[in-house]
Motif scaffolding. Structure first.
Motif, short mmCIF file in Angstrom:
data_model
loop_
_atom_site.label_atom_id
_atom_site.label_comp_id
_atom_site.label_asym_id
_atom_site.label_seq_id
_atom_site.Cartn_x
_atom_site.Cartn_y
_atom_site.Cartn_z
N SER A 8 22.91 8.84 1.93
CA SER A 8 21.68 8.52 1.66
C SER A 8 20.80 9.72 2.04
CB SER A 8 21.43 7.32 2.52
OG SER A 8 21.38 7.20 3.79
N CYS A 9 21.47 10.47 3.05
CA CYS A 9 20.58 11.75 3.75
C CYS A 9 20.39 12.69 2.46
CB CYS A 9 21.00 12.26 4.93
SG CYS A 9 20.06 13.77 5.54
N GLU A 10 21.67 12.88 1.76
CA GLU A 10 21.69 14.06 0.61
C GLU A 10 20.87 13.53 -0.54
OE1 GLU A 10 22.69 17.12 0.79
OE2 GLU A 10 22.96 16.62 2.91
N ALA A 11 20.87 12.23 -0.77
CA ALA A 11 20.07 11.56 -1.96
C ALA A 11 18.56 11.53 -1.72
CB ALA A 11 20.56 10.11 -2.06
N ALA A 12 18.13 11.48 -0.38
CA ALA A 12 16.83 11.68 0.12
C ALA A 12 16.18 12.93 -0.17
CB ALA A 12 16.64 11.09 1.25
N LYS A 13 17.25 13.85 -0.01
CA LYS A 13 16.86 15.37 -0.11
C LYS A 13 16.82 15.52 -1.59
CE LYS A 13 19.09 18.25 2.47
NZ LYS A 13 20.00 18.92 3.23
N VAL A 14 17.35 15.25 -2.59
CA VAL A 14 17.10 15.28 -3.92
C VAL A 14 15.73 14.69 -4.24
CG1 VAL A 14 18.16 14.50 -6.23
CG2 VAL A 14 19.63 15.34 -4.43
N TYR A 15 15.69 13.54 -4.03
CA TYR A 15 14.55 12.95 -4.30
C TYR A 15 13.16 13.59 -3.96
CZ TYR A 15 16.97 8.80 -5.52
OH TYR A 15 17.93 7.87 -6.24
N LEU A 16 13.36 14.11 -2.51
CA LEU A 16 12.32 15.03 -1.83
C LEU A 16 11.89 16.32 -2.80
CD1 LEU A 16 10.21 14.91 0.46
CD2 LEU A 16 11.89 16.24 1.62
N GLY A 17 12.93 16.84 -3.15
CA GLY A 17 13.04 18.03 -4.17
C GLY A 17 12.55 17.90 -5.42
N LEU A 18 12.46 16.55 -5.92
CA LEU A 18 11.88 16.39 -7.13
C LEU A 18 10.23 15.95 -7.01
CD1 LEU A 18 14.53 13.93 -8.49
CD2 LEU A 18 13.83 16.17 -9.40
N GLY A 19 9.64 16.02 -5.66
CA GLY A 19 8.44 15.63 -5.33
C GLY A 19 7.99 14.16 -5.11
N LEU A 20 9.00 13.44 -4.68
CA LEU A 20 8.82 12.21 -4.40
C LEU A 20 8.91 11.77 -3.16
CD1 LEU A 20 11.42 10.97 -7.26
CD2 LEU A 20 9.06 11.32 -7.52
#
Length: 175
Positions: A8-20
């Protein structure tokens, strides 16, 4: 959405990188428990503190995620008609409810709308500012995993047009 694994931490990082705007949600649940969660704006530095043990991930909607809107289809009839009415976009769902969320980037951001049938059952929700939606790799309370359903991008659409499409989809689902 590429790069979403089970962590979940790595997934959250991906979402954050998408501007979400990712927010933590207890594992296997759909609702945030953090006080003030609609105002939470995490940075990459914050993520390890909030995503420590397989939490579910919610995405803040509206301005917090650059105009992200969730078109949430809550009944089989709405899911069936949506593909004939709604513009192509990224979709998500889960095994027991596939293709039930259509994701758009909008301006202006439409107000929250909930459409119900005469029995009060929800047909669909148009979710924006002040709301969130759970996304992969989260676990639904019924035990199945959320998943991205296609490889499309978030489509951009006028908020007023999306509101009209919500009315049309709800009407068609009723018929």
């Amino acid at each position: 959405v590429e790069g979403i694994g089970r962590n979940s931490c790595e997934a959250a990082k991906v979402y954050l990188g998408l501007g979400l705007g990712p927010i933590p949600i207890p594992h296997g649940q759909k609702s945030p428990v953090l006080q003030g969660w609609p105002s939470l704006r995490l940075t990459e530095t914050d993520l390890p503190r909030y995503f420590t043990n397989g939490e579910n991930i919610g995405l803040l909607l509206g301005e917090a995620s650059n105009g992200l809107i969730d078109f949430d289809l809550d009944c089989p009839e709405a899911v069936a008609v949506a593909e004939h009415i709604l513009p192509t976009t990224l979709m998500s769902g889960r095994e027991k409810s596939p293709r039930s969320h259509y994701w758009y980037l909008t301006t202006p951001i439409p107000k929250y709308r909930k459409f119900t049938d005469i029995n009060g059952e929800t047909i669909l929700e148009l979710r924006g500012a002040g709301h969130q939606t759970v996304v992969p790799p989260s676990l639904h309370p019924e035990g199945d995993l959320y998943r991205w359903e296609n490889d499309a991008d978030f489509s951009k659409i006028d908020g007023g047009e999306l509101e009209q499409l919500a009315k049309e989809t709800a009407t068609a689902a009723l018929l």
